[in-house]
Write an enzyme that holds these catalytic residues in place. Structure first.
Site, PDB file in Angstrom:
ATOM      1  N   ILE A 194       0.818  -1.218   0.000  1.00  0.00           N
ATOM      2  CA  ILE A 194       0.000   0.000   0.000  1.00  0.00           C
ATOM      3  C   ILE A 194       0.850   1.266   0.000  1.00  0.00           C
ATOM      4  CG2 ILE A 194      -2.016  -1.068   1.064  1.00  0.00           C
ATOM      5  CD1 ILE A 194      -1.073  -0.027   3.767  1.00  0.00           C
ATOM      6  N   LYS A 218       5.349  -2.324   7.945  1.00  0.00           N
ATOM      7  CA  LYS A 218       6.417  -1.637   7.220  1.00  0.00           C
ATOM      8  C   LYS A 218       7.653  -2.517   7.243  1.00  0.00           C
ATOM      9  CE  LYS A 218       7.018   2.799   7.164  1.00  0.00           C
ATOM     10  NZ  LYS A 218       7.128   3.048   5.702  1.00  0.00           N
ATOM     11  N   GLY A 273       8.651   3.757   0.405  1.00  0.00           N
ATOM     12  CA  GLY A 273       9.432   4.963   0.649  1.00  0.00           C
ATOM     13  C   GLY A 273      10.881   4.619   0.872  1.00  0.00           C
ATOM     14  N   GLY A 274      11.619   5.583   1.411  1.00  0.00           N
ATOM     15  CA  GLY A 274      13.045   5.389   1.582  1.00  0.00           C
ATOM     16  C   GLY A 274      13.413   4.306   2.561  1.00  0.00           C
ATOM     17  N   PHE A 275      12.548   4.032   3.544  1.00  0.00           N
ATOM     18  CA  PHE A 275      12.862   3.021   4.541  1.00  0.00           C
ATOM     19  C   PHE A 275      12.425   1.630   4.124  1.00  0.00           C
ATOM     20  CE2 PHE A 275      12.462   6.938   7.085  1.00  0.00           C
ATOM     21  CZ  PHE A 275      13.729   6.953   7.627  1.00  0.00           C
ATOM     22  N   GLY A 276      11.526   1.525   3.160  1.00  0.00           N
ATOM     23  CA  GLY A 276      11.020   0.230   2.734  1.00  0.00           C
ATOM     24  C   GLY A 276       9.568   0.333   2.299  1.00  0.00           C
ATOM     25  N   ALA A 277       8.939  -0.820   2.113  1.00  0.00           N
ATOM     26  CA  ALA A 277       7.556  -0.871   1.638  1.00  0.00           C
ATOM     27  C   ALA A 277       6.605  -1.184   2.795  1.00  0.00           C
ATOM     28  CB  ALA A 277       7.418  -1.930   0.547  1.00  0.00           C
ATOM     29  N   THR A 278       5.350  -0.738   2.649  1.00  0.00           N
ATOM     30  CA  THR A 278       4.331  -0.980   3.657  1.00  0.00           C
ATOM     31  C   THR A 278       3.238  -1.860   3.068  1.00  0.00           C
ATOM     32  OG1 THR A 278       4.750   1.177   4.669  1.00  0.00           O
ATOM     33  CG2 THR A 278       2.668   0.083   5.239  1.00  0.00           C
ATOM     34  N   ASP A 329      11.413  13.931   7.840  1.00  0.00           N
ATOM     35  CA  ASP A 329      10.851  13.612   6.519  1.00  0.00           C
ATOM     36  C   ASP A 329       9.342  13.879   6.502  1.00  0.00           C
ATOM     37  OD1 ASP A 329      11.047  12.872   3.874  1.00  0.00           O
ATOM     38  OD2 ASP A 329      10.824  10.730   4.264  1.00  0.00           O
TER      39      ASP A 329
END
Length: 385
Positions: free
Chosen positions: A128, A150, A131-136, A246
């Site tokens: 859904i 996440k 981003g920079g940290f990973g996918a959710t 961010d």
């Protein structure tokens, strides 16, 4: 926190520092003048009650023509004083099931296997957002029980031990305008965070799709105030305080009633000193990063305030922070420069999204835009962290 002086109806000044707390107070005053609501007083109580000390922060407001607005200042200060009471301890008991540490009991056992299975082994069809940290991922861990997972990019974080330390600190904090960190899992090969699921999507989608739904000033103002409350809590009430680094529309989530919740708070601390998740060279997203921060890589709460100002501008207008329509003005021209240009040229009505200028109070719209400009015009303080 510095005392704040804002002269409504005059051009913004760079001489005074804008803070997340003063943003809240200005927006709350605006709301009190238009439509009193206990929702904001209750949220302010949640922030204020965790403070200690004899004094409290206030803003001096001059040049307000409306008598009702002046009366609301007194009412706001009374409520603020009354709200300063002791909160319960911020420590949170946690439990662990098959490596998953749980901060909040949602009535359903959460294990590593059950979480991964609920995401379809992190199937793209359940993704859904990214981003920079990973996918959710959206995950139904039990019939009718949804959470958001996440999945973090393991290789970009500082290490498992640092991860555990930082996440356990984040798990202590609760606020009605922050997404709830339910739990987490961390190992050398897999790391993910478990949040409450919010069905309204994010603010980025809300802005893109608002032409399909009626959006009035009250709704926009409420979203802006919700985010200000969240930032004021992170900056002023958390120990150690949390700098988001961010703030952008995709990191602001909504429920079905358009209550706003700030997500991804505290995650920038997990990055190594040389790591970034944007093209700016610092933690943040191009278009929302304060110029001073981008140049010095030294961050303070003023960087979050700048980002908030940009988000507020996007919420009021139909432009993105780096909208393609700005290209004729040259490189580096963004929504901040556009707002300032229109204000100076007396064309400010062109800034607001279609229908908003016609159907809303011009005074409130102008005051809110000037607030956003002030947020973006503040230089970072000399005592940066």
């Amino acid at each position: 926190m510095l005392r704040e002086k804002m002269v409504l109806g005059k051009a913004p000044s760079r001489s005074a520092n804008m803070t997340s707390d003063s943003i809240f107070k200005i927006l709350h005053l605006q709301n009190s003048s238009a439509d009193s609501s206990s929702h904001y007083d209750n949220n302010r109580s949640q922030i204020s009650s965790n403070k200690s000390g004899d004094g409290f922060n206030s803003i001096e407001i001059a040049g307000i023509a409306s008598v009702a607005a002046l009366v609301s200042v007194v009412a706001l200060l009374i409520v603020y004083m009354y709200a300063r009471k002791c909160m319960a301890s911020s420590s949170v008991e946690s439990s662990e099931i098959q490596g998953v540490t749980i901060f909040v009991d949602i009535g359903v056992p959460l294990s590593y296997d059950s979480v991964v299975r609920a995401t379809g082994n992190f199937n793209a069809s359940n993704c859904i957002g990214s981003g920079g940290f990973g996918a959710t991922y959206k995950a139904e861990v039990s019939p009718g029980v949804l959470v958001a997972i996440k999945r973090l990019s393991v290789g970009r974080l500082q290490g498992v031990q640092q991860f555990h330390t930082e996440i356990k600190t984040l798990g202590r904090w609760r606020h009605s305008n922050l997404v709830t960190l339910i739990g987490y899992y961390g190992s050398d090969t897999e790391m993910f965070l478990i949040y409450n699921y919010l069905p309204g999507g994010n603010l980025e989608r809300f802005i893109l799709e608002r032409s399909r739904r009626p959006v009035d000033w009250k709704m926009i103002h409420k979203i802006a105030l919700d985010v200000a409350l969240a930032l004021a809590y992170l900056h002023d009430q958390c120990t150690p305080r949390i700098l988001h680094r961010d703030v952008k529309p995709s990191n602001i989530l909504l429920d079905n009633d358009c209550n706003a919740y700030l997500s991804d708070f505290g995650l920038a601390r997990l990055l190594g000193n040389s790591e970034t998740h944007a093209t700016t060279g610092v933690a943040g997203t191009f278009g929302y990063v304060a110029p001073e921060y981008a140049m010095t890589c030294r961050v303070s709460d003023k960087a979050d305030v700048y980002s908030y100002g940009v988000v507020l501008m996007e919420l009021l207008s139909d432009k993105k922070s780096l909208d393609p329509s700005f290209s004729p003005y040259g490189d580096g021209f963004n929504i901040v420069a556009w707002a300032s240009m229109l204000l100076q040229q007396g064309r400010i009505n062109e800034f607001f999204t279609e229908g908003l200028w016609l159907d809303s109070s011009h005074q409130y719209l102008l005051e809110t835009l000037k607030l956003a400009i002030r947020c973006t015009e503040e230089q970072l303080s000399k005592d940066q962290e």
